[in-house]
Design a protein around this motif. Sequence first.
Motif, PDB file in Angstrom:
ATOM      1  N   ILE A 105     -36.311   4.036 -45.418  1.00  0.00           N
ATOM      2  CA  ILE A 105     -35.423   4.667 -46.310  1.00  0.00           C
ATOM      3  C   ILE A 105     -35.443   3.769 -47.196  1.00  0.00           C
ATOM      4  O   ILE A 105     -35.334   2.576 -47.026  1.00  0.00           O
ATOM      5  N   LYS A 129     -36.102   8.105 -50.417  1.00  0.00           N
ATOM      6  CA  LYS A 129     -35.184   7.636 -51.162  1.00  0.00           C
ATOM      7  C   LYS A 129     -33.646   8.083 -51.283  1.00  0.00           C
ATOM      8  O   LYS A 129     -33.818   9.452 -51.658  1.00  0.00           O
ATOM      9  N   ILE A 130     -32.981   7.232 -51.358  1.00  0.00           N
ATOM     10  CA  ILE A 130     -31.570   7.773 -51.121  1.00  0.00           C
ATOM     11  C   ILE A 130     -30.654   6.733 -52.183  1.00  0.00           C
ATOM     12  O   ILE A 130     -30.930   5.945 -52.329  1.00  0.00           O
ATOM     13  N   ARG A 131     -29.685   7.482 -52.780  1.00  0.00           N
ATOM     14  CA  ARG A 131     -29.126   6.975 -53.912  1.00  0.00           C
ATOM     15  C   ARG A 131     -27.589   6.809 -53.611  1.00  0.00           C
ATOM     16  O   ARG A 131     -26.507   6.129 -54.442  1.00  0.00           O
ATOM     17  N   SER A 132     -27.110   7.224 -52.389  1.00  0.00           N
ATOM     18  CA  SER A 132     -25.508   7.255 -52.077  1.00  0.00           C
ATOM     19  C   SER A 132     -25.266   7.025 -50.661  1.00  0.00           C
ATOM     20  O   SER A 132     -26.213   7.321 -49.848  1.00  0.00           O
ATOM     21  N   GLU A 156     -25.670  10.436 -48.811  1.00  0.00           N
ATOM     22  CA  GLU A 156     -26.964  10.753 -48.578  1.00  0.00           C
ATOM     23  C   GLU A 156     -27.746   9.946 -47.145  1.00  0.00           C
ATOM     24  O   GLU A 156     -28.442  10.614 -46.226  1.00  0.00           O
ATOM     25  N   LEU A 157     -27.143   8.962 -47.156  1.00  0.00           N
ATOM     26  CA  LEU A 157     -27.837   7.851 -46.119  1.00  0.00           C
ATOM     27  C   LEU A 157     -27.227   8.304 -44.619  1.00  0.00           C
ATOM     28  O   LEU A 157     -27.845   8.491 -43.832  1.00  0.00           O
ATOM     29  N   LEU A 203     -28.673  11.742 -43.465  1.00  0.00           N
ATOM     30  CA  LEU A 203     -30.215  11.510 -43.227  1.00  0.00           C
ATOM     31  C   LEU A 203     -30.032  10.660 -41.639  1.00  0.00           C
ATOM     32  O   LEU A 203     -30.903  11.015 -40.779  1.00  0.00           O
TER      33      LEU A 203
END
Length: 423
Positions: free
Chosen positions: A353, A370-373, A376-377, A380
């Motif tokens: 990630i 790809k995570i932005r926040s 989101e993490l 996942l």
Amino acid sequence: MEKENNSLKTKVKGVIKKNLYTKYFFYSKKQFKAIEKNNILETDILVPFFPFRHDYELLIYPIVEELEKSQLTVTLIVPRDALGSHNLQKLKGKVQILIYEDLFIKFNTYKETKTFLEENLKHIQNDYIQKGYSPSALQSMIVNYAYDYVLATKLLKKTKPKVVYSLHFIFNTGWLDALKKEKVQIHLMQHGFFNGEIHDFMGSTMVHLWGEYHQERLKKLDSTLKTTVVGNPKLLRIKKSYINTENKVRENLKILFVSSGHTFTNNKIYDLTLNALEGIKELQSDYNIELIYKLHPSENFKDYKRWLSQKVIKHNEIIQSNDIYEQILNAKIVIGAVSTVVNEAAFLERLCIRLFDESLINDIDDGIIKIRSKTELKSLLLNSIDENYYNDLITEQTSKSTRMFVSSYSVEKEIARLIKQHI
């Protein structure tokens, strides 16, 4: 005149970037167990290990070993920090090994460097100061350049190599100019992903790359460079070593979090890292998550004093080990921002990630999620607990990593073959 000498020594000790000067250069000559200058032999291939890091060893030493098997003479230059390595021990007695710090004493570089600085470089420094550049930064770069150029010129005349094999000379441009002057062929090995609009391979005769993606990207950055795709000797050797090894049974969700090395100097990386750690902590106890936070080689524990006191992370969750690959192979998920390790872990078939921001790294189709926040993490991580979901992500990720890393277990032989063509 003696006053000027002392002044220059003070400046050198105060601004030099390489710790080898302040550690060793001004010490007594008796403190070195050095090969005398007259005992340094001529060589076919010179291998200055620039820049040195323990996790780069398998990009250098296996190729040196393969070249030595070809009845070629090889000279390896390493810093004192490298001397305890098991990988280096295997080369002793087979190749000529020179300690980088010792060379400044052997070749008595101080006086000649001082002259070179005053006669050739002082006007350059003054010109740039007038253009508004920082005098201290210029002093550091110019002194570094002068020492490197003088030492490299002396050593090249002594050893007379036909080819140099290394990683890059971005921080050793004095060496690069000396190599050009002596018309030495320069072979460089890719040591990481190159991001943005710059690359590390200036001055090269041939660049050895890990995969087709890197060749295509480098061609866009500089179409004049000669390149070849050979694979990554370090990762291939690691993967081969574990190919028949059963993965350890994971009773918990083990996450390896890899620092990018700019956590407290880059606001974007700071925010991404802090948010991700907070997200992991919010899930940790309920889902039996084991967190390992791997420091970047440029960091140490004291950099994280504030986060430790704020309980963002625990002391026993932070490691500084050189063996990142053992940690990768024992983890289920690898998280990082601007780090080549994330792509390496994908090649080693771990779910990866990337904490992503367009201003930090190119958005490439490498299979890395790809995570932005933080939200989101967390989503996942929870989904990846399901083995079917996890395995599907691994399959998709692995299929795309082949363009990043060619799988050829004869990579050392191929690099040696290409180097021998220039001898």
